[in-house]
Design an enzyme around this catalytic site. Structure first.
Site, PDB file in Angstrom:
ATOM      1  N   ASP A 112     -11.706  -5.714  10.926  1.00  0.00           N
ATOM      2  CA  ASP A 112     -11.783  -7.170  10.955  1.00  0.00           C
ATOM      3  C   ASP A 112     -13.008  -7.647  11.739  1.00  0.00           C
ATOM      4  O   ASP A 112     -13.750  -8.526  11.283  1.00  0.00           O
ATOM      5  CB  ASP A 112     -10.498  -7.755  11.548  1.00  0.00           C
ATOM      6  N   ASP A 128       0.809  -1.209   0.000  1.00  0.00           N
ATOM      7  CA  ASP A 128       0.000   0.000   0.000  1.00  0.00           C
ATOM      8  C   ASP A 128       0.845   1.263   0.000  1.00  0.00           C
ATOM      9  O   ASP A 128       0.309   2.357  -0.139  1.00  0.00           O
ATOM     10  CB  ASP A 128      -0.936   0.001   1.220  1.00  0.00           C
TER      11      ASP A 128
END
Length: 1152
Positions: A855, A424
């Site tokens: 998550d 990223d």
């Protein structure tokens, strides 16, 4: 039409010629000078490449940075002299080309394929790797590589061994009368064609081979309402098969069985093979119940403690302390909240379970030779493994490289694995470190397979403290290990030297560009001083071109938040058949009996542009989901953090046992426990977190499944897409069902919340409306076409009458589709920054956005749709990672988790709003996830109560009578007994349980309180605050493995625990002094206050020890704060209750 195809056919841009790839260079940006227009005539080969007819024009590429020529091509149409080559050969040519090209592109930009001469400075020899060394074509002016076989050896069509590339060979055969350019003799036979045919697919192409790739994948898929399939039992099965054929399934997804193999009595071709029905069925997994001698007393104690707590709270409310009502009221409020919080935490632990897998059965069902698997090939589904990294400075490339090596060496069918690394940060350092890892894998992976190495992370393996030669019987093991160890040491040195290598290389190229610009200025006769010429300080790749990602010196469109999307296939997909090594002298070790193939490895850096919310890790994961769906489309996804590696090479098989077992199609993910290395032996700050991973998660496994904890999780791809589980109408769970689901075959589940609507896969065709898919998944038709393929390939094997929604045996043994340029260019399109606009990615599809703990929210959404999850605890740890062992980093880690929980509590993901599909106790568990940080408010008040009691001479009760002491004894005993029983059924140690209790109070009085404050300010006032680190102290001893344990970085999170400690210590001294000097000592009140003060201090002991650093070396800031707090509290108390006589502490002192 894809952007790259549009480019090919409409604009004629030469995106496949190396000349076009030079658009990355600084020459385009040099002072904005005009570029003369030049046309290069070329033909387009069937492999997608443009080959120039003017071979001398290729010399233009010899000078790096040349910008005097336009980057487009005039395409010559197909003629009798310009015909495409054989499809079986051209596809392999295309894949070899694609694997050596870096694809870039994104929003409002052209998708380009930059052919890489080399990826790293050193040479690479593995035939699967990008930039692998190979022979060049001997035709003058042609720089193409000679076609090679699966071993990387040259394929030469003439006996004279003249080296010629495939394109020049076709020219020689079709336009040169078949004359070899080397010996000037006619080609005797088309040896090259014969070789290519020998290496082609092991199975013949079906009649529909002329179709497009997706048409072959979806051939004969006719999901219509009028047709109902029959199951093995002969009864109508309402789960419609997406692939409806007459015993034949779409190419790329199933085998072509013999006529009549799958027909039933009605002859409609949808039955099952009789061998499967007659064969004894064995499950892949077993649920191990906790022994009744442990679980029964455990449940009884929970019930007893609930009753005792209720009676105690009633007694406390009915018996106030009239001498100190404020002390009594605060204590009662805190105790009521503690009882509620304990209940939320304890109720989901009512039905813990253990599970076991049988890998022998898995191998027998999916990889053993039989009537429907005569070759013994693997019938297991594919797995795409995601590794995420963002910053090479915070996440060392060597750590990431070791994780990748452990993945490539995993014990799973090579052709079924694909590893995707998400960078990223778009850093060249990560890119080249990954390329170095792929190069070293050429030796490391076969070594692991040959000698059955565990663990398959080289750093961990070579640092093992146990005997490495135990159970090793091969005579060449010692020699091989010594050679591989030397190669790994050299690999580490290369990785460590990459930053300096990139810097020196970039400086050299930038200096040359500057010299060229000055030379050009002199030729033009410009009057400007030469010193004024400045060029952009670019970052250069090993092949002498600009890096399209983030530059070391950031520039426009070359920074962390502003760069193009990048995809590089580091290791192209392996061949379908095993490829054994050779015993030639060039190999460091003998690999004659070892499969040397490597799984596919892909580098991905999604496009980033200013003005777009990229959604951090969740956005990166969703980009990988889309890119992997197009390139490999594994029906299962395993995500790992860059510092979590595969410790058990068979972990993937253990997880697959659950997915492929009966009822496995309703499992959305298999969560593995997190295990950590490098933790201090005493685990001072409960870094192992064993209470959560071995108690709480096992308990949730007995309900609807464990929560998703961010790494080490094997997902079902179709569940990430936001679909309901199969047969979702048959399952319904309400509040009355507690932890067990109740079946309702005729009920229809409805809900008022938009996010609870689901796309059902197989139960309701009217909701699976393909026309709505672009709104949900984006406008990539290629991506949408892969969805039913992934659903079908992820089904369990239909080898038992009770297995519903299964697939026939052998359905996944067909070779994969070969990569082509259009596939990779489509993957570039779906990782662009604009792709998710006006879609449901991050809302209902993929990883969910809007929370620091994405998550937990992602797992919650799946459970909310009715999916189940499974907790897989293996005998040998499946994965291992690293965790912060110093106090400050640990507090900030807990702060991030707690902040995410507060965000969940104030969002629509609060478990109070859950759908009826979620079980009641599962809802309680998720409710506790959002509520637990708020306990810190009451906890910090309760920690001050003993000090207030000692200062005031009062206690939370009127007197220490028998009733209070009895309740206190029973509550404490039941808590201890529950802890002992939890230790028994979970297998953890008492010390681990106590460390968890200590850090619960440390975190509750620091990070949790800060998270609540941060969350409330964000929700109420829209203000975001952060808690930063400051000065460092300690950790000077670099040779100490646990040097980080003694590093102390001051943070404001430490203020509340320090205040609590100092206040209680001063209060104990004040209490003892008052009691000693009192005319009528109140020993009962003193003992009560001192007992609870020591209880608080005992829990804060690891925190105090952390403040001391190594051997008592404490930062000055700690002494300053401690002194200020002690003086402030003392003066404040003297001002509130000054001593009045010599009988009191302090004698005749009068406060001014």
């Amino acid at each position: 039409m894809f952007a790259i195809e549009l480019l090919r056919y409409c604009f004629g841009l030469n995106i496949f010629n190396r000349m076009a790839s030079r658009s990355f260079k600084a020459s385009e940006s040099q002072q904005g000078r005009a570029v003369p227009m030049t046309v290069t005539f070329a033909r387009r080969t069937s492999s997608g490449r443009y080959v120039s007819y003017s071979r001398e024009s290729n010399d233009l590429d010899s000078e790096i940075g040349s910008g005097e020529y336009a980057n487009y091509t005039v395409q010559i149409p197909l003629t009798p002299d310009n015909q495409p080559m054989d499809p079986s050969i051209s596809q392999r040519v295309e894949e070899q080309y694609v694997s050596n090209s870096m694809f870039t592109g994104g929003f409002n930009s052209v998708t380009r394929a930059h052919l890489m001469d080399k990826v790293i400075e050193s040479e690479t020899s593995h035939p699967q790797m990008a930039g692998a060394k190979g022979s060049r074509c001997a035709i003058p002016g042609c720089d193409g590589k000679v076609m090679s076989d699966e071993r990387g050896e040259d394929i030469l069509p003439c006996e004279c061994d003249f080296k010629i590339c495939r394109d020049c060979y076709v020219d020689a055969v079709k336009t040169g009368d078949g004359i070899c350019p080397g010996c000037k003799e006619p080609y005797k036979t088309s040896d090259l064609d014969q070789n290519e045919d020998d290496n082609s697919r092991p199975l013949p192409l079906p009649p529909n081979a002329g179709m497009s790739k997706m048409e072959r994948r979806l051939s004969l898929m006719k999901s219509t309402k009028s047709v109902l399939m029959r199951s093995q039992t002969g009864d109508f099965d309402h789960n419609r098969w997406l692939f409806e054929t007459k015993g034949t399934y779409g190419y790329g997804n199933a085998i072509w069985p013999k006529e009549g193999d799958f027909e039933n009595d009605n002859g409609d071709g949808v039955g099952e093979p009789s061998e499967l029905l007659n064969k004894p069925w064995r499950p892949l997994t077993r649920k191990l119940k906790i022994p009744a001698a442990i679980i029964s007393p455990y449940r009884l104690l929970i019930f007893v403690r609930i009753v005792v707590l209720a009676l105690f709270l009633e007694w406390r409310i009915r018996n106030p302390n009239h001498d100190a009502p404020w002390l009594w009221l605060m204590s009662v409020i805190c105790e009521v909240w503690f009882a509620f919080s304990w209940l939320l935490d304890q109720l989901p632990k009512f039905s813990p379970v253990n599970r076991a897998t049988d890998l022998n059965v898995l191998k027998e069902k999916f990889e053993t030779t039989g009537p429907h698997n005569p070759t013994g090939k693997s019938d297991l589904p594919g797995i795409d493994i995601f590794v995420s990294t963002a910053d090479p400075e915070k996440e060392p490339p060597l750590v990431t490289s070791n994780t990748i090596l452990s993945i490539l060496a995993a014990d799973y069918p090579v052709e079924k694995l694909a590893c995707y690394v998400s960078d990223d940060g778009g850093a060249l350092l990560t890119f080249e470190a990954m390329a170095e890892a792929a190069s070293f894998a050429n030796l490391w992976v076969p070594f692991c397979r040959k000698h059955d190495i565990e663990p398959r992370n080289p750093e961990s393996y070579f640092n093992l403290k146990k005997d490495p030669f135990k159970n090793k019987v091969r005579p060449d093991f010692v020699k091989d290990r010594r050679r591989v160890k030397r190669e790994y040491d050299e690999f580490k040195v290369r990785i460590n030297g990459l930053p300096d290598s990139i810097r020196r290389r970039s400086d050299a190229y930038n200096a040359r560009e500057e010299i060229k610009a000055m030379k050009l200025q002199r030729e033009r006769g410009s009057d400007e001083p030469l010193e004024s010429i400045k060029i952009v300080k670019a970052t250069w790749m090993a092949d002498g071109t600009h890096w399209p990602g983030t530059w070391v010196v950031s520039s426009e469109e070359q920074s962390r938040g502003d760069h193009a999307g990048i995809i590089q296939v580091m290791l192209k997909p392996p061949s379908d058949d095993p490829l054994h090594g050779t015993s030639v002298d060039s190999n460091p070790i003998d690999l004659t009996e070892v499969d040397i193939r490597l799984p596919m490895l892909v580098y991905v850096s999604r496009e980033k542009r200013p003005g777009y919310d990229h959604n951090k890790k969740a956005g990166a994961m969703n980009a990988l989901v889309r890119a992997s769906a197009i390139m490999s489309n594994g029906p299962f996804i395993l995500n790992l953090d860059c510092d979590h590696y595969i410790y058990n090479s068979q972990a993937l098989r253990e997880g697959m046992c659950f997915m492929m077992d009966r009822g496995g199609d309703r499992i959305c993910y298999v969560q593995f426990p997190q295990r950590f290395e490098g933790i201090d032996p005493s685990d001072r700050y409960a870094n192992h977190n064993t209470v959560f991973f071995d108690i709480n998660m096992r308990a949730l496994d007995g309900l609807q499944g464990p929560v998703y904890v961010g790494t080490g999780c094997l997902f079902r791809r179709i569940a990430l897409y936001g679909f309901d589980p199969p047969r979702s109408k048959e399952y319904h769970s309400g509040c009355c069902s507690c932890c067990f689901a109740r079946r309702k075959k005729s009920s229809t589940i409805t809900t008022s919340h938009e996010e609870n609507r689901s796309l059902r896969m197989g139960d309701s065709d009217d909701e699976m409306d393909i026309s709505l898919f672009p709104k949900k998944f984006g406008n990539s038709s290629f991506l949408i076409d892969t969805i039913p393929v992934a659903e079908f390939q992820g089904r369990p094997l239909a080898d038992h009458p009770a297995v519903k929604n299964g697939r026939p045996p052998g359905a996944l043994m067909i070779p994969r589709e070969l990569l082509d340029a259009s596939t990779v260019s489509e993957a570039i399109s779906v990782i662009s920054c604009w792709y998710e606009d006006k879609t449901e990615w991050g809302i209902r599809v993929g990883w969910i956005y809007g929370s620091v703990t994405e998550d937990v929210v992602t797992g919650y959404r799946m459970h909310n749709r009715g999916w189940k999850s499974v907790y897989c605890v293996t005998k040998r740890d499946a994965f291992r990672g690293t965790a912060p062992i110093n106090l400050t980093d640990r507090l900030h880690q807990v702060l991030r988790w707690a902040t995410g929980s507060v965000e969940i509590f104030f969002s629509r993901n609060n478990a109070v709003l859950a759908s009826p599909k979620m079980k009641f106790l599962q809802r309680v568990a998720y409710l506790n996830v959002g509520i637990y940080p708020f306990t810190s408010i009451f906890l910090i008040v309760y920690c001050f109560l003993p000090a207030l009691s000692l200062f005031s001479g009062q206690f939370i009760v009127q007197s220490l009578n028998v009733a209070f002491l009895t309740y206190l004894l029973i509550i404490s005993l039941t808590l201890c007994l529950l802890a002992v029983l939890e230790i028994k059924w979970s297998g953890i140690e008492l010390e681990e349980w106590w460390r968890n209790e200590q850090f619960w109070l440390i975190g509750g009085t620091s990070a949790h309180l800060a998270a609540v404050l941060q969350g409330l300010l964000k929700v109420v006032a829209g203000i975001e605050i952060s808690f930063t680190l400051t000065s460092k102290s300690g950790g000077e001893d670099a040779d100490d493995e646990f040097a980080d344990l003694y590093i102390l970085k001051w943070t404001s999170l430490m203020i509340p625990p320090i205040t609590i400690m100092m206040t209680n210590l001063i209060a104990i001294a004040v209490g003892f002094s008052r009691t000693i000097y009192s005319e009528i000592p109140q020993w009962s009140r003193l003992l009560g206050g001192v007992f609870f003060s020591f209880w608080v201090l005992a829990h804060l002991y690891p925190f105090a020890k952390g403040l001391m650093g190594r051997r008592g070396r404490t930062p000055t800031i700690v002494f300053v704060w401690s002194g200020l707090l002690a003086i402030t509290i003392s003066l404040l108390w003297v001002a509130i209750n000054p001593p009045s006589g010599s009988s009191e502490i302090g004698g005749s002192f009068q406060f001014p």
